[in-house]
Design a protein around this motif. Structure first.
Motif, PDB file in Angstrom:
ATOM      1  N   ALA A 129       0.828  -1.210   0.000  1.00  0.00           N
ATOM      2  CA  ALA A 129       0.000   0.000   0.000  1.00  0.00           C
ATOM      3  C   ALA A 129       0.864   1.262   0.000  1.00  0.00           C
ATOM      4  CB  ALA A 129      -0.929  -0.001   1.210  1.00  0.00           C
ATOM      5  N   GLU A 130       2.012   1.189   0.646  1.00  0.00           N
ATOM      6  CA  GLU A 130       2.904   2.352   0.728  1.00  0.00           C
ATOM      7  C   GLU A 130       3.747   2.533  -0.531  1.00  0.00           C
ATOM      8  OE1 GLU A 130       3.681   2.258   5.585  1.00  0.00           O
ATOM      9  OE2 GLU A 130       5.179   1.449   4.198  1.00  0.00           O
ATOM     10  N   ARG A 131       4.130   1.426  -1.198  1.00  0.00           N
ATOM     11  CA  ARG A 131       5.162   1.483  -2.228  1.00  0.00           C
ATOM     12  C   ARG A 131       4.692   1.152  -3.639  1.00  0.00           C
ATOM     13  NH1 ARG A 131       9.410  -2.136   1.418  1.00  0.00           N
ATOM     14  NH2 ARG A 131       9.615  -0.630   3.130  1.00  0.00           N
ATOM     15  N   CYS A 132       3.481   0.645  -3.792  1.00  0.00           N
ATOM     16  CA  CYS A 132       3.067   0.141  -5.109  1.00  0.00           C
ATOM     17  C   CYS A 132       2.840   1.279  -6.094  1.00  0.00           C
ATOM     18  CB  CYS A 132       1.797  -0.700  -4.978  1.00  0.00           C
ATOM     19  SG  CYS A 132       0.351   0.223  -4.423  1.00  0.00           S
ATOM     20  N   ASN A 133       2.927   0.920  -7.370  1.00  0.00           N
ATOM     21  CA  ASN A 133       2.611   1.870  -8.433  1.00  0.00           C
ATOM     22  C   ASN A 133       1.299   1.455  -9.099  1.00  0.00           C
ATOM     23  OD1 ASN A 133       3.223  -0.234 -10.298  1.00  0.00           O
ATOM     24  ND2 ASN A 133       5.392   0.338 -10.255  1.00  0.00           N
ATOM     25  N   ALA A 134       0.881   2.239 -10.089  1.00  0.00           N
ATOM     26  CA  ALA A 134      -0.404   1.981 -10.744  1.00  0.00           C
ATOM     27  C   ALA A 134      -0.428   0.614 -11.433  1.00  0.00           C
ATOM     28  CB  ALA A 134      -0.699   3.086 -11.752  1.00  0.00           C
ATOM     29  N   GLU A 135       0.704   0.223 -11.990  1.00  0.00           N
ATOM     30  CA  GLU A 135       0.781  -1.070 -12.672  1.00  0.00           C
ATOM     31  C   GLU A 135       0.600  -2.226 -11.682  1.00  0.00           C
ATOM     32  OE1 GLU A 135       3.950  -3.641 -15.396  1.00  0.00           O
ATOM     33  OE2 GLU A 135       4.280  -1.499 -15.036  1.00  0.00           O
ATOM     34  N   ASP A 136       1.205  -2.099 -10.500  1.00  0.00           N
ATOM     35  CA  ASP A 136       1.059  -3.126  -9.468  1.00  0.00           C
ATOM     36  C   ASP A 136      -0.408  -3.290  -9.065  1.00  0.00           C
ATOM     37  OD1 ASP A 136       3.823  -3.468  -9.360  1.00  0.00           O
ATOM     38  OD2 ASP A 136       4.058  -2.015  -7.736  1.00  0.00           O
ATOM     39  N   VAL A 137      -1.060  -2.165  -8.849  1.00  0.00           N
ATOM     40  CA  VAL A 137      -2.460  -2.185  -8.424  1.00  0.00           C
ATOM     41  C   VAL A 137      -3.349  -2.789  -9.504  1.00  0.00           C
ATOM     42  CG1 VAL A 137      -4.427  -0.743  -7.803  1.00  0.00           C
ATOM     43  CG2 VAL A 137      -2.186  -0.240  -6.835  1.00  0.00           C
ATOM     44  N   ARG A 171      -5.407 -21.542  -7.364  1.00  0.00           N
ATOM     45  CA  ARG A 171      -4.272 -20.947  -8.081  1.00  0.00           C
ATOM     46  C   ARG A 171      -4.310 -19.421  -7.988  1.00  0.00           C
ATOM     47  NH1 ARG A 171      -2.589 -18.822 -12.727  1.00  0.00           N
ATOM     48  NH2 ARG A 171      -4.670 -18.681 -13.620  1.00  0.00           N
ATOM     49  N   LEU A 172      -5.493 -18.843  -8.136  1.00  0.00           N
ATOM     50  CA  LEU A 172      -5.605 -17.388  -8.122  1.00  0.00           C
ATOM     51  C   LEU A 172      -5.493 -16.827  -6.707  1.00  0.00           C
ATOM     52  CD1 LEU A 172      -8.365 -17.083 -10.843  1.00  0.00           C
ATOM     53  CD2 LEU A 172      -6.010 -16.234 -11.006  1.00  0.00           C
ATOM     54  N   ASP A 173      -5.906 -17.598  -5.712  1.00  0.00           N
ATOM     55  CA  ASP A 173      -5.674 -17.186  -4.326  1.00  0.00           C
ATOM     56  C   ASP A 173      -4.176 -17.084  -4.065  1.00  0.00           C
ATOM     57  OD1 ASP A 173      -6.709 -16.905  -1.405  1.00  0.00           O
ATOM     58  OD2 ASP A 173      -5.215 -18.494  -1.278  1.00  0.00           O
ATOM     59  N   GLU A 174      -3.425 -18.087  -4.537  1.00  0.00           N
ATOM     60  CA  GLU A 174      -1.970 -18.052  -4.387  1.00  0.00           C
ATOM     61  C   GLU A 174      -1.387 -16.852  -5.123  1.00  0.00           C
ATOM     62  OE1 GLU A 174       1.989 -20.828  -5.262  1.00  0.00           O
ATOM     63  OE2 GLU A 174      -0.016 -21.596  -5.705  1.00  0.00           O
ATOM     64  N   CYS A 175      -1.856 -16.587  -6.348  1.00  0.00           N
ATOM     65  CA  CYS A 175      -1.365 -15.437  -7.119  1.00  0.00           C
ATOM     66  C   CYS A 175      -1.654 -14.119  -6.398  1.00  0.00           C
ATOM     67  CB  CYS A 175      -2.017 -15.417  -8.502  1.00  0.00           C
ATOM     68  SG  CYS A 175      -1.415 -16.671  -9.649  1.00  0.00           S
ATOM     69  N   PHE A 176      -2.849 -14.011  -5.826  1.00  0.00           N
ATOM     70  CA  PHE A 176      -3.240 -12.787  -5.123  1.00  0.00           C
ATOM     71  C   PHE A 176      -2.290 -12.505  -3.965  1.00  0.00           C
ATOM     72  CE2 PHE A 176      -5.750 -10.570  -1.864  1.00  0.00           C
ATOM     73  CZ  PHE A 176      -6.290  -9.517  -2.584  1.00  0.00           C
ATOM     74  N   CYS A 180       5.064  -7.240  -4.367  1.00  0.00           N
ATOM     75  CA  CYS A 180       4.971  -5.784  -4.515  1.00  0.00           C
ATOM     76  C   CYS A 180       5.303  -5.048  -3.215  1.00  0.00           C
ATOM     77  CB  CYS A 180       3.572  -5.386  -4.986  1.00  0.00           C
ATOM     78  SG  CYS A 180       3.192  -5.893  -6.673  1.00  0.00           S
ATOM     79  N   SER A 181       5.734  -5.788  -2.199  1.00  0.00           N
ATOM     80  CA  SER A 181       6.110  -5.150  -0.929  1.00  0.00           C
ATOM     81  C   SER A 181       7.420  -4.385  -1.046  1.00  0.00           C
ATOM     82  CB  SER A 181       6.237  -6.203   0.173  1.00  0.00           C
ATOM     83  OG  SER A 181       7.377  -7.040  -0.050  1.00  0.00           O
ATOM     84  N   GLY A 182       8.234  -4.787  -2.048  1.00  0.00           N
ATOM     85  CA  GLY A 182       9.530  -4.146  -2.212  1.00  0.00           C
ATOM     86  C   GLY A 182      10.585  -4.669  -1.266  1.00  0.00           C
ATOM     87  N   ASN A 183      10.284  -5.769  -0.566  1.00  0.00           N
ATOM     88  CA  ASN A 183      11.216  -6.342   0.407  1.00  0.00           C
ATOM     89  C   ASN A 183      11.687  -7.701  -0.105  1.00  0.00           C
ATOM     90  OD1 ASN A 183      12.250  -7.833   2.705  1.00  0.00           O
ATOM     91  ND2 ASN A 183      11.375  -6.242   4.016  1.00  0.00           N
ATOM     92  N   ALA A 184      12.917  -7.773  -0.586  1.00  0.00           N
ATOM     93  CA  ALA A 184      13.435  -8.987  -1.214  1.00  0.00           C
ATOM     94  C   ALA A 184      13.517 -10.150  -0.233  1.00  0.00           C
ATOM     95  CB  ALA A 184      14.816  -8.718  -1.819  1.00  0.00           C
ATOM     96  N   ARG A 207      -4.419   3.279  -0.844  1.00  0.00           N
ATOM     97  CA  ARG A 207      -3.071   3.525  -0.295  1.00  0.00           C
ATOM     98  C   ARG A 207      -3.112   3.701   1.225  1.00  0.00           C
ATOM     99  NH1 ARG A 207      -2.806   2.901  -5.255  1.00  0.00           N
ATOM    100  NH2 ARG A 207      -1.073   3.624  -6.579  1.00  0.00           N
ATOM    101  N   ASP A 208      -4.056   2.997   1.856  1.00  0.00           N
ATOM    102  CA  ASP A 208      -4.209   3.049   3.311  1.00  0.00           C
ATOM    103  C   ASP A 208      -3.427   1.867   3.892  1.00  0.00           C
ATOM    104  OD1 ASP A 208      -5.027   2.958   5.966  1.00  0.00           O
ATOM    105  OD2 ASP A 208      -7.079   3.560   5.521  1.00  0.00           O
TER     106      ASP A 208
END
Length: 236
Positions: free
Chosen positions: A112-120, A144-149, A156-160, A204-205
Motif C-alpha cells: 500500500a505504501e510502495r506500489c505503483n499503478a501497474e502493481d495495483v 491458483r488465483l488465491d496463491e497469485c493474489f 509488490c512489498s519491495g522487500n526482497a 493507499r491506506d
C-alpha cells in the motif's frame, strides 16, 4: 524426419518423475526426497521443486507440508476427503498459517505504501479472475488465483527478504489451498477479505491494508479449526 525438440529441463524432470510414478509407485506412496531426486537426475533442487509443482497442478502429486511429496489419489476427491487431509495435516498447516500471519500483513502494508499503478492494476485483475473462478465453481482455479493474489502482494512489498521467505512458506500451502477450496464455506469466506484488502491497497491506506490482511488470515485459521471438527454430513 521430425525436428529435434528442445525440451526445458523442468519439463524433462517432470516427465521422468511421472514415469517413475507410473512404473514404481501407487496412490498414497511417498516419493523420493528432493535431494535424492537431485542426485539421481543430476539437477538442482529448484528444478525438482518446480517439477513437483507442475505434477501437483496436474493432480499426480500431493505435497504434504513437512512430510514431502506423495502420489495423489487418482480416484477423485469429495469434500469429505479434503477434510480428512486437513485433519491429517492440521499441525503443519497451523504452523504455516502462523508464519503467514506474521509476514503477510506487513507485506500488505508495504505494498500500500510502495506500489505503483501497474502493481495495483495487476492485483485487481487477479482479484477479478478469482471472483470469476468462484462463479464458475472451479476449485483448482480458485486455489491458483488465491496463491497469485497473496504472492503478488508480497512481491509488490519491495522487500526482497520477505519475498524469499514467502517462497518457502508458499510451497507448504499449495496443497492446502487445493483442499480448503473444495469446502464451499471456505470459498465464501475468502471473497470479502480479498475485496477489503484490495480496497485498502487501492486507497493507499497502509494501516488498513495490514489490518485487513491480518483479519483474513485469522479467518483462514478459524476455518481450519472448524473444518477439522466438522461432521461428515455438514461438508458441502
Amino acid at each position: 524426419m521430425e525436428p529435434i525438440r528442445r525440451i526445458p529441463i523442468v519439463q524433462q524432470v517432470e516427465e521422468r518423475i511421472g514415469e517413475l510414478i507410473a512404473e514404481q509407485y501407487k496412490s498414497g506412496d511417498k516419493l523420493p526426497a528432493e535431494m535424492q531426486l537431485c542426485q539421481t537426475l543430476g539437477v538442482g533442487r529448484g528444478t525438482v521443486r518446480e517439477a513437483f509443482r507442475l505434477l501437483q497442478a496436474k493432480g499426480l502429486v500431493e505435497i504434504k507440508p513437512g512430510r514431502g511429496a506423495f502420489v495423489a489419489n487418482q480416484s477423485g476427491e469429495s469434500g469429505m476427503a479434503a477434510i480428512d487431509w486437513l485433519v491429517e495435516n492440521e499441525r503443519e498447516l497451523r504452523d504455516s498459517i502462523e508464519i503467514r500471519t506474521a509476514l503477510e500483513p506487513m507485506a500488505a502494508r508495504c505494498m500500500a505504501e510502495r506500489c505503483n499503478a501497474e502493481d495495483v492494476q495487476h492485483l485487481s485483475e487477479i482479484h477479478q479472475r478469482f471472483l470469476q473462478a468462484i462463479r464458475d465453481g472451479d476449485p483448482e482455479q480458485i486455489a491458483r488465483l488465491d496463491e497469485c493474489f497473496h504472492n503478488t502482494i508480497v512481491e509488490c512489498s519491495g522487500n526482497a527478504l520477505l519475498v524469499e521467505i514467502n517462497s518457502n512458506v508458499c510451497r507448504g500451502m499449495q496443497t492446502f489451498r487445493s483442499k480448503t477450496f473444495q469446502v464451499e464455506q471456505n470459498v465464501r469466506n475468502a471473497v470479502m477479505p480479498h475485496s477489503n484488502i484490495m480496497n485498502a491497497i487501492l486507497a493507499r491506506d497502509s494501516a488498513q491494508a495490514e489490518r485487513e490482511m491480518r483479519a483474513h488470515l485469522d479467518k483462514v485459521a478459524e476455518d481450519l479449526a472448524q473444518n477439522v471438527k466438522v461432521p461428515a454430513h455438514e461438508v458441502g
